[in-house]
Design a protein around this motif. Structure first.
Motif, mmCIF file in Angstrom:
data_model
loop_
_atom_site.group_PDB
_atom_site.id
_atom_site.type_symbol
_atom_site.label_atom_id
_atom_site.label_comp_id
_atom_site.label_asym_id
_atom_site.label_seq_id
_atom_site.Cartn_x
_atom_site.Cartn_y
_atom_site.Cartn_z
ATOM 1 N N VAL A 269 52.779 36.858 36.723
ATOM 2 C CA VAL A 269 51.141 36.777 36.381
ATOM 3 C C VAL A 269 50.554 36.184 37.527
ATOM 4 C CG1 VAL A 269 49.377 35.886 34.808
ATOM 5 C CG2 VAL A 269 51.535 36.652 33.812
ATOM 6 N N GLN A 270 50.904 35.301 38.032
ATOM 7 C CA GLN A 270 50.315 34.451 39.146
ATOM 8 C C GLN A 270 50.156 35.355 40.280
ATOM 9 O OE1 GLN A 270 49.238 31.316 39.202
ATOM 10 N NE2 GLN A 270 48.263 31.870 41.220
ATOM 11 N N THR A 271 51.389 36.198 40.700
ATOM 12 C CA THR A 271 51.448 37.051 41.928
ATOM 13 C C THR A 271 50.430 38.127 41.541
ATOM 14 O OG1 THR A 271 53.654 36.323 42.087
ATOM 15 C CG2 THR A 271 52.981 38.204 43.247
ATOM 16 N N TYR A 272 50.490 38.955 40.351
ATOM 17 C CA TYR A 272 49.488 39.740 40.048
ATOM 18 C C TYR A 272 47.926 39.409 40.698
ATOM 19 C CZ TYR A 272 46.969 43.380 37.684
ATOM 20 O OH TYR A 272 46.017 44.428 37.374
ATOM 21 N N TRP A 273 47.464 38.341 40.108
ATOM 22 C CA TRP A 273 46.334 37.913 40.340
ATOM 23 C C TRP A 273 45.890 37.484 41.872
ATOM 24 C CZ3 TRP A 273 42.656 40.072 37.382
ATOM 25 C CH2 TRP A 273 43.267 40.286 36.010
ATOM 26 N N ASP A 274 47.062 36.889 42.614
ATOM 27 C CA ASP A 274 47.101 36.611 44.148
ATOM 28 C C ASP A 274 46.734 37.689 44.809
ATOM 29 O OD1 ASP A 274 47.232 33.819 43.282
ATOM 30 O OD2 ASP A 274 49.453 33.734 43.841
ATOM 31 N N TRP A 275 47.512 38.939 44.332
ATOM 32 C CA TRP A 275 47.713 40.043 45.020
ATOM 33 C C TRP A 275 46.039 40.751 45.089
ATOM 34 C CZ3 TRP A 275 52.269 43.604 45.304
ATOM 35 C CH2 TRP A 275 53.481 42.762 45.851
ATOM 36 N N HIS A 276 45.293 40.298 44.109
ATOM 37 C CA HIS A 276 43.847 41.009 44.105
ATOM 38 C C HIS A 276 42.898 40.621 45.310
ATOM 39 C CE1 HIS A 276 44.898 42.277 39.984
ATOM 40 N NE2 HIS A 276 43.702 42.765 40.042
ATOM 41 N N ARG A 277 43.594 39.228 45.927
ATOM 42 C CA ARG A 277 42.907 38.728 47.118
ATOM 43 C C ARG A 277 43.489 39.529 48.417
ATOM 44 N NH1 ARG A 277 42.817 34.138 44.222
ATOM 45 N NH2 ARG A 277 44.594 33.328 45.371
ATOM 46 N N ASP A 278 44.250 40.187 48.152
ATOM 47 C CA ASP A 278 44.965 41.192 49.547
ATOM 48 C C ASP A 278 44.164 42.369 49.786
ATOM 49 O OD1 ASP A 278 46.417 42.623 51.251
ATOM 50 O OD2 ASP A 278 48.294 42.157 50.283
ATOM 51 N N PRO A 279 43.443 42.200 51.249
ATOM 52 C CA PRO A 279 42.564 43.466 51.486
ATOM 53 C C PRO A 279 43.192 44.628 51.554
ATOM 54 C CG PRO A 279 42.826 41.791 53.106
ATOM 55 C CD PRO A 279 43.390 41.235 52.069
ATOM 56 N N ARG A 280 44.447 44.860 51.592
ATOM 57 C CA ARG A 280 45.116 46.161 51.646
ATOM 58 C C ARG A 280 45.219 46.731 50.106
ATOM 59 N NH1 ARG A 280 50.737 43.778 54.090
ATOM 60 N NH2 ARG A 280 49.785 42.215 52.544
ATOM 61 N N LEU A 281 44.884 45.899 49.216
ATOM 62 C CA LEU A 281 44.925 46.456 47.658
ATOM 63 C C LEU A 281 43.724 46.551 47.033
ATOM 64 C CD1 LEU A 281 48.116 44.516 46.542
ATOM 65 C CD2 LEU A 281 47.955 46.964 47.313
ATOM 66 N N SER A 282 42.765 45.614 47.575
ATOM 67 C CA SER A 282 41.306 45.553 47.160
ATOM 68 C C SER A 282 40.291 46.119 47.922
ATOM 69 C CB SER A 282 41.021 43.910 46.834
ATOM 70 O OG SER A 282 41.738 43.466 45.550
ATOM 71 N N ARG A 283 39.542 46.751 47.375
ATOM 72 C CA ARG A 283 38.138 47.158 48.257
ATOM 73 C C ARG A 283 36.778 46.715 47.633
ATOM 74 N NH1 ARG A 283 37.173 53.592 48.801
ATOM 75 N NH2 ARG A 283 35.230 53.532 48.186
ATOM 76 N N PRO A 284 35.992 46.072 48.055
ATOM 77 C CA PRO A 284 34.970 45.489 47.598
ATOM 78 C C PRO A 284 33.856 46.587 47.147
ATOM 79 C CG PRO A 284 35.539 44.470 49.810
ATOM 80 C CD PRO A 284 36.358 45.534 49.631
ATOM 81 N N VAL A 285 33.196 46.477 46.092
ATOM 82 C CA VAL A 285 32.241 47.383 45.777
ATOM 83 C C VAL A 285 31.053 46.818 46.375
ATOM 84 C CG1 VAL A 285 30.619 47.879 43.842
ATOM 85 C CG2 VAL A 285 33.167 47.469 43.302
ATOM 86 N N ASN A 286 30.338 47.903 46.943
ATOM 87 C CA ASN A 286 28.975 47.507 47.562
ATOM 88 C C ASN A 286 27.802 47.752 46.416
ATOM 89 O OD1 ASN A 286 26.787 47.566 48.910
ATOM 90 N ND2 ASN A 286 26.640 49.412 50.225
ATOM 91 N N TYR A 287 27.201 46.587 45.919
ATOM 92 C CA TYR A 287 26.378 46.410 44.981
ATOM 93 C C TYR A 287 24.827 46.562 45.389
ATOM 94 C CZ TYR A 287 29.879 44.855 41.894
ATOM 95 O OH TYR A 287 31.181 44.709 41.074
ATOM 96 N N GLU A 288 24.717 46.908 46.609
ATOM 97 C CA GLU A 288 23.399 47.171 47.226
ATOM 98 C C GLU A 288 22.900 48.804 47.345
ATOM 99 O OE1 GLU A 288 21.308 44.634 48.525
ATOM 100 O OE2 GLU A 288 23.240 43.474 47.651
ATOM 101 N N THR A 289 21.930 49.053 47.036
ATOM 102 C CA THR A 289 21.419 50.206 47.021
ATOM 103 C C THR A 289 21.195 50.847 48.385
ATOM 104 O OG1 THR A 289 18.922 49.703 46.736
ATOM 105 C CG2 THR A 289 20.426 50.498 44.805
ATOM 106 N N SER A 290 20.962 52.033 48.766
ATOM 107 C CA SER A 290 20.880 52.452 50.302
ATOM 108 C C SER A 290 19.658 51.689 50.835
ATOM 109 C CB SER A 290 20.768 53.984 50.475
ATOM 110 O OG SER A 290 19.981 54.475 49.455
ATOM 111 N N ASP A 291 18.585 51.497 49.972
ATOM 112 C CA ASP A 291 17.344 50.788 50.558
ATOM 113 C C ASP A 291 17.615 49.402 50.842
ATOM 114 O OD1 ASP A 291 16.987 49.844 48.164
ATOM 115 O OD2 ASP A 291 15.514 51.100 47.564
ATOM 116 N N GLY A 292 18.708 48.816 50.442
ATOM 117 C CA GLY A 292 19.117 47.154 50.683
ATOM 118 C C GLY A 292 18.890 46.393 49.499
ATOM 119 N N GLY A 293 18.341 47.125 48.498
ATOM 120 C CA GLY A 293 17.955 46.217 47.568
ATOM 121 C C GLY A 293 19.267 46.477 46.440
#
Ligand SMILES: Cc1ncc(COP(=O)(O)O)c(C=O)c1O
Length: 313
Positions: free
Chosen positions: A286-310
């Motif tokens: 369980v611990q390792t599963y959540w730790d691995w969420h911080r590994d950039p090889r497995l996680s890809r940030p969502v871009n919450y901004e629209t194309s006009d920057g808002g």
């Protein structure tokens, strides 16, 4: 309020339906879509955790493989699907989300019953993160019932293609709930456990080996993560048939799912697993599963901004 336009409210989730983004409460499919009439569809679910997709590439790859197995056409490449999923998440503003993509058979022209003539349809949506087990169950462990209901045979519906053939899972779950359990695992008709409604199953057997069924199951992305974690942690591992008797005699039992990761099971068929407490291997996973969420090889940030920057949400 004549003439006033109100902004759509995506806060409960956002969907992509036949080319348009709509609030989840307004997302609908035509009654005549074979996805509804015949469960003729495939799907996949990826999660967003703390603003990042987890193993998106693996889910997209499995989704397109499921489409190919069922002769369904997603109509767009993986990169475009990823863009639609991200837009659903962006519209909703959700930091923790359950993100589903679906291809249905659609429908053939009126009068035709030829599936080859159907115009396949693509749908997607993002809703708040879904937990298969509640907080108390995650802390104390679930009570799992081994069902008499046999999982639909792999020769009939390929379980490796994620599908909506859930009647066996639902009837099994109803039986398990009637019996006082929290959830259910189905069997293969030959005394082996296979999978449950939305999860794969594992045990740490009496010899201390991590075991999960090889056949008759969806190859869960979380199952893959567990197999990789077991290797990384140096845990002995076997992917093979798992007899129900071995599960009942195990030291530890757990489920793997995108709906919560690694979930402990502390009772099977009314009997405690081991000493009835969540065990050390499950805690470590369980611990390792959540730790691995911080590994950039497995996680890809969502871009919450629209194309006009808002920000849209
Ligand atoms: C039948 C079935 N087995 C297993 C799983 C677990 O797969 P994953 O880890 O990719 O969520 C699921 C999906 O949720 C499922 O529906």
């Amino acid at each position: 309020m004549g003439g006033m336009s109100t902004e759509p409210d995506y806060s409960q989730g956002a969907a992509y339906v036949r080319g348009r983004y709509v609030p989840i409460g307004e997302a609908a499919i035509p009654l005549t879509d074979w996805g509804f009439l015949r469960s003729d569809a495939t799907y996949d679910v990826v999660t967003v955790w703390e603003g990042a997709f987890f193993r998106l590439d693996a889910h997209l790859e499995r989704f397109l493989a499921s489409c190919a197995r069922f002769r369904l056409d997603a109509g767009r490449p993986a990169a475009q699907i990823a863009g639609i999923l991200e837009q659903c998440v962006r519209l909703s503003g959700l930091r923790n989300a359950y993100v589903e993509m679906i291809v249905t058979r659609g429908q053939p022209p009126w009068g035709s019953r030829d599936p080859r003539q159907a115009a396949n349809q693509f749908y997607a949506f993002a809703v708040p993160y879904v937990w298969i087990a509640n907080e108390a169950q995650r802390a104390q462990g679930l009570h799992l019932v081994v069902s008499d209901v046999q999982r639909i045979p792999a020769q009939s519906v390929d379980p490796r293609a994620k599908n909506y053939h859930w009647n066996d899972l639902t009837m099994g779950l109803l039986g398990a709930l009637d019996a006082g359990g929290d959830t259910v695992v189905l069997t293969d008709g030959a005394g082996h456990v296979v999978e449950g409604p939305g999860f794969n199953v594992f045990c740490v057997n009496a010899q201390g080996t991590v075991v999960t069924p090889a056949h008759g199951v969806l190859e869960g992305i979380t199952r893959r993560t567990v197999l990789e974690m077991a290797q990384a942690l140096g845990l002995p591992l076997q992917v093979r048939d798992l007899p129900a008797a071995e599960l009942r005699a195990a030291r530890e039992v757990f489920l793997s799912t995108s709906g919560g990761g690694v979930l402990p099971v502390t009772r099977v068929d009314g009997q405690p697993v081991g000493d009835g407490a969540v065990g050390p291997v499950v805690r470590q996973l369980v611990q390792t599963y959540w730790d691995w969420h911080r590994d950039p090889r497995l996680s890809r940030p969502v871009n919450y901004e629209t194309s006009d920057g808002g920000s849209v949400a």
